[in-house]
Design a protein around this motif. Structure first.
Motif, mmCIF file in Angstrom:
data_model
loop_
_atom_site.group_PDB
_atom_site.id
_atom_site.type_symbol
_atom_site.label_atom_id
_atom_site.label_comp_id
_atom_site.label_asym_id
_atom_site.label_seq_id
_atom_site.Cartn_x
_atom_site.Cartn_y
_atom_site.Cartn_z
ATOM 1 N N LEU A 79 61.879 52.209 57.637
ATOM 2 C CA LEU A 79 62.020 53.657 57.762
ATOM 3 C C LEU A 79 63.416 54.106 57.373
ATOM 4 C CD1 LEU A 79 60.095 54.259 61.085
ATOM 5 C CD2 LEU A 79 59.320 54.725 58.781
ATOM 6 N N ASN A 80 64.431 53.336 57.754
ATOM 7 C CA ASN A 80 65.796 53.694 57.401
ATOM 8 C C ASN A 80 66.053 53.515 55.914
ATOM 9 O OD1 ASN A 80 66.468 54.392 59.989
ATOM 10 N ND2 ASN A 80 67.283 52.389 60.503
ATOM 11 N N MET A 103 57.167 61.092 58.248
ATOM 12 C CA MET A 103 56.296 60.157 57.521
ATOM 13 C C MET A 103 54.898 60.142 58.128
ATOM 14 S SD MET A 103 58.795 56.972 56.560
ATOM 15 C CE MET A 103 57.460 55.979 55.928
ATOM 16 N N PHE A 104 54.826 60.188 59.446
ATOM 17 C CA PHE A 104 53.538 60.234 60.132
ATOM 18 C C PHE A 104 52.743 61.463 59.693
ATOM 19 C CE2 PHE A 104 50.967 61.728 63.716
ATOM 20 C CZ PHE A 104 50.176 60.615 63.952
ATOM 21 N N ARG A 132 66.271 59.636 63.066
ATOM 22 C CA ARG A 132 65.171 58.664 63.179
ATOM 23 C C ARG A 132 63.880 59.358 63.571
ATOM 24 N NH1 ARG A 132 68.030 53.550 66.198
ATOM 25 N NH2 ARG A 132 69.166 52.830 64.376
ATOM 26 N N ASP A 133 63.990 60.286 64.489
ATOM 27 C CA ASP A 133 62.818 61.014 64.969
ATOM 28 C C ASP A 133 62.179 61.823 63.847
ATOM 29 O OD1 ASP A 133 61.160 61.468 67.163
ATOM 30 O OD2 ASP A 133 62.149 63.363 67.651
ATOM 31 N N ARG A 188 60.560 59.355 61.181
ATOM 32 C CA ARG A 188 59.315 58.738 61.661
ATOM 33 C C ARG A 188 58.187 59.755 61.776
ATOM 34 N NH1 ARG A 188 62.506 55.186 65.965
ATOM 35 N NH2 ARG A 188 62.914 53.404 64.625
ATOM 36 N N LYS A 189 58.474 60.863 62.419
ATOM 37 C CA LYS A 189 57.427 61.877 62.590
ATOM 38 C C LYS A 189 57.075 62.541 61.266
ATOM 39 C CE LYS A 189 58.303 62.714 67.433
ATOM 40 N NZ LYS A 189 58.767 63.624 68.464
ATOM 41 N N LEU A 206 60.259 47.371 60.804
ATOM 42 C CA LEU A 206 59.814 48.758 60.725
ATOM 43 C C LEU A 206 61.006 49.707 60.692
ATOM 44 C CD1 LEU A 206 57.538 50.803 60.707
ATOM 45 C CD2 LEU A 206 57.525 50.702 63.190
ATOM 46 N N VAL A 207 62.000 49.441 61.535
ATOM 47 C CA VAL A 207 63.190 50.300 61.556
ATOM 48 C C VAL A 207 63.906 50.233 60.219
ATOM 49 C CG1 VAL A 207 65.450 50.641 62.627
ATOM 50 C CG2 VAL A 207 63.461 50.161 64.044
ATOM 51 N N ILE A 242 51.401 48.929 59.198
ATOM 52 C CA ILE A 242 52.323 48.813 60.326
ATOM 53 C C ILE A 242 51.897 47.669 61.246
ATOM 54 C CG2 ILE A 242 53.089 49.936 62.466
ATOM 55 C CD1 ILE A 242 53.318 52.508 60.909
#
Length: 166
Positions: free
Chosen positions: A146-147, A111-112, A104-105, A108-109, A142-143, A129
């Motif tokens: 991203l997933n 994509m950021f 997940r980290d 998320r990071k 959001l989860v 967002i």
């Protein structure tokens, strides 16, 4: 407006955009290094399946890609439609809790970091967002989005027969 005013306004916009772009890249660089470190750790582990390994490799390869920043911004609003939350939960149950947090980290990071390649994509992404948070205040949207990024990518490849570069 006369020609000089248009020229000065254009120059100010270009200089301002380049300044914001440079500052954004400077601020995001430590996050990129963190993504690279976590990604390399995940790739070195033996408990990731082929799909998760491909996703991590994709994020590491595209960290500086502007075309994927634009793609993420355009596809982010429709990603929940394609998110297969049950499959994601099943795949997460196969991993240790630590690996799930790392995945997940890194997603998320990663994509950021990708959307931070342009101030415009960065701004649009965070407006999206904010709208998701207003529509789905519980945060599950959001989860799931991203997933579901990996599922969306695979479905788009199957629909269009266009392959993302790995």
């Amino acid at each position: 407006m006369n020609e000089w005013q248009i020229l000065v306004a254009s120059a100010a916009i270009i200089i301002g955009y380049k300044f914001v772009w440079y500052r954004l890249r400077t601020v995001v660089q430590p996050i990129r290094l963190e993504v690279a470190e976590i990604g390399e750790t995940l790739l070195a582990s033996s408990d990731l399946d082929k799909r998760d390994r491909a996703l991590v490799q994709f994020l590491l390869d595209q960290t500086f890609s502007l075309k994927y920043a634009i793609a993420i911004v355009l596809l982010f609003p429709i990603a929940p439609i394609f998110a297969d939350v049950d499959t994601v939960k099943k795949r997460q149950s196969d991993l240790s809790k630590e690996r799930v947090v790392e995945m997940r980290d890194v997603v998320r990071k990663g994509m950021f970091c990708i959307v931070a390649n342009s101030p415009i994509t960065f701004l649009v992404f965070f407006v999206e967002i904010a709208l998701f948070k207003l529509i789905l205040p519980c945060g599950n949207g959001l989860v799931a989005t991203l997933n579901g990024a990996q599922t969306l990518r695979e479905r788009l490849e199957n629909l269009t027969h266009w392959r993302f570069q790995h």
